[in-house]
Design an enzyme around this catalytic site. Structure first.
Site, short mmCIF file in Angstrom:
data_model
loop_
_atom_site.label_atom_id
_atom_site.label_comp_id
_atom_site.label_asym_id
_atom_site.label_seq_id
_atom_site.Cartn_x
_atom_site.Cartn_y
_atom_site.Cartn_z
N ASN A 1 22.79 -21.08 20.81
CA ASN A 1 22.79 -19.85 20.01
C ASN A 1 22.33 -18.72 20.92
O ASN A 1 21.14 -18.60 21.22
CB ASN A 1 21.86 -20.03 18.82
CG ASN A 1 21.68 -18.75 18.02
OD1 ASN A 1 22.39 -17.77 18.26
ND2 ASN A 1 20.75 -18.76 17.09
N LYS B 1 22.21 -15.66 20.31
CA LYS B 1 21.60 -14.55 19.56
C LYS B 1 22.21 -13.22 20.05
O LYS B 1 23.36 -13.21 20.44
CB LYS B 1 20.07 -14.60 19.69
CG LYS B 1 19.54 -15.99 19.29
CD LYS B 1 18.06 -16.07 19.13
CE LYS B 1 17.69 -17.50 18.74
NZ LYS B 1 16.27 -17.66 18.50
N HIS C 1 20.19 -18.83 9.63
CA HIS C 1 19.18 -18.83 10.70
C HIS C 1 17.93 -18.08 10.24
O HIS C 1 18.03 -17.08 9.52
CB HIS C 1 19.75 -18.19 11.97
CG HIS C 1 18.88 -18.42 13.16
ND1 HIS C 1 17.76 -17.67 13.41
CD2 HIS C 1 18.94 -19.35 14.14
CE1 HIS C 1 17.17 -18.13 14.51
NE2 HIS C 1 17.87 -19.15 14.98
N GLU D 1 16.08 -16.03 11.64
CA GLU D 1 16.03 -14.60 11.96
C GLU D 1 16.83 -13.80 10.94
O GLU D 1 16.48 -12.66 10.62
CB GLU D 1 16.55 -14.38 13.40
CG GLU D 1 15.51 -14.84 14.42
CD GLU D 1 16.08 -15.39 15.70
OE1 GLU D 1 17.27 -15.18 15.99
OE2 GLU D 1 15.30 -16.05 16.44
N GLU E 1 14.65 -25.96 12.30
CA GLU E 1 14.02 -25.08 13.27
C GLU E 1 12.73 -24.51 12.68
O GLU E 1 12.78 -23.52 11.93
CB GLU E 1 14.94 -23.92 13.63
CG GLU E 1 16.29 -24.32 14.17
CD GLU E 1 16.94 -23.18 14.96
OE1 GLU E 1 17.19 -23.38 16.14
OE2 GLU E 1 17.17 -22.10 14.39
N GLY F 1 11.46 -19.34 20.10
CA GLY F 1 11.22 -18.29 21.08
C GLY F 1 9.77 -18.15 21.50
O GLY F 1 9.40 -17.17 22.15
N SER G 1 12.34 -23.65 21.03
CA SER G 1 11.79 -23.81 22.39
C SER G 1 12.24 -25.10 23.07
O SER G 1 11.47 -25.74 23.79
CB SER G 1 10.26 -23.70 22.37
OG SER G 1 9.87 -22.41 21.91
P1 13P Z 1 14.65 -20.77 21.21
O1 13P Z 1 15.31 -21.98 21.82
O2 13P Z 1 14.78 -19.54 22.04
O3 13P Z 1 13.26 -21.08 20.77
O4 13P Z 1 15.49 -20.44 19.86
C1 13P Z 1 15.77 -21.45 18.97
C2 13P Z 1 16.72 -20.94 17.96
O5 13P Z 1 16.40 -20.11 17.15
C3 13P Z 1 18.09 -21.45 18.02
O6 13P Z 1 18.81 -21.06 16.89
#
Ligand code: 13P
Length: 253
Positions: free
Chosen positions: A9, A11, A94, A96, A166, A172, A213
């Site tokens: 992803n 983003k 997601h 976010e 997640e 992140g 992560s």
């Molecule tokens: P990170 O791997 O940057 O922690 O992000 C995970 C994520 O949100 C994947 O959708």
């Protein structure tokens, strides 16, 4: 029994030019990992160019979101018909999007139904926030997200979908969940609730990923867990060698 699945992803990262370079960089390595389902999810603006680069490979392409209507006066939105021109997959729900854009379980459910109606495979994201985790509400939150998000989905469609657990506090932050704890939540909450809705046989076929992560140095620790079928990778999917290594770590666990 369940084929490993690793998705990147990206983003809101990479211009078209940068996306082209990144895909060119990872493609040779990624193509060698054929026993793993590999999927790239760049921003909308790069879907067309990346789909061209992936043509003739077995690597899938996904969007990071979509709206549930096919067309109309919805400024700024992108529809299943538009996604389908380039993608086989779409990330839905997601954290976010839930956090910054107010997405609800109900909205995720509408999007999920729209994805299935257009033969897109959804990667449905669930997971608790830090506050929910610290309050001991992880099981309740994850259960609610599964039950409400997947309401009214038929068994055939359910079997094809991918679920990503997640934990929001692990995204992140560099602070991943412990593989054992993630395995426990995925097995005893996520898959158990999938079994309650769709039956044991279907639940046993649904791929459930861990996200938060994940990097090449810790990926294997997750992939050896019995309930974890792969990863949804954020930051590390923007580094070609890292993403290839994570995909390789998903082989033979
Ligand atoms: P990170 O791997 O940057 O922690 O992000 C995970 C994520 O949100 C994947 O959708």
């Amino acid at each position: 029994m369940r084929k490993p699945f690793v998705a990147g992803n990206w983003k809101m990262n990479r211009t078209v030019e940068q996306a082209t370079l990144l895909v060119a960089d990872m493609l040779p390595g990624l193509q060698t990992v054929s026993s793993v389902d590999r999927v790239l999810c760049p921003p909308f603006t790069s879907l067309m160019v990346v789909s061209g680069m992936l043509a003739g490979t077995e690597i899938g392409l996904g969007a990071q979101n979509m709206y549930w209507e096919e067309q109309g006066a919805y400024t700024g939105e992108v529809s299943p018909l538009m996604i389908k021109e380039f993608c086989q997959y779409v990330i839905l729900g997601h954290s976010e999007r839930r956090k910054y854009y107010g997405e609800t379980d109900e909205g995720v459910n509408w999007k999920l139904k729209a994805a299935f109606a257009h033969n897109l495979i959804p990667i449905v994201c669930i997971g608790e926030t830090l506050e929910e985790n610290e309050d001991g509400r992880t099981a309740d939150v994850v259960q609610r997200q599964v039950l409400k998000g997947l309401e009214g989905i038929n068994k055939t469609n359910a079997e094809a979908m991918v679920v990503a657990y997640e934990p929001v506090w692990a995204i992140g932050t560099g602070r991943s969940a412990s593989p054992e704890a993630a395995n426990e939540i995925i097995g005893s909450i996520v898959r158990k609730n999938l079994a309650a809705i769709f039956g044991e046989d279907i639940a046993a076929k649904i791929r459930i990923l861990y996200g938060g992560s994940v990097k090449s140095s810790n990926a294997k620790n997750f992939f050896v867990q019995s309930e974890i079928d792969g990863a949804l990778v954020g930051g590390a999917s923007l580094k070609a060698a890292e993403f290839v290594k994570i995909s390789e770590a998903a082989v033979d666990n």
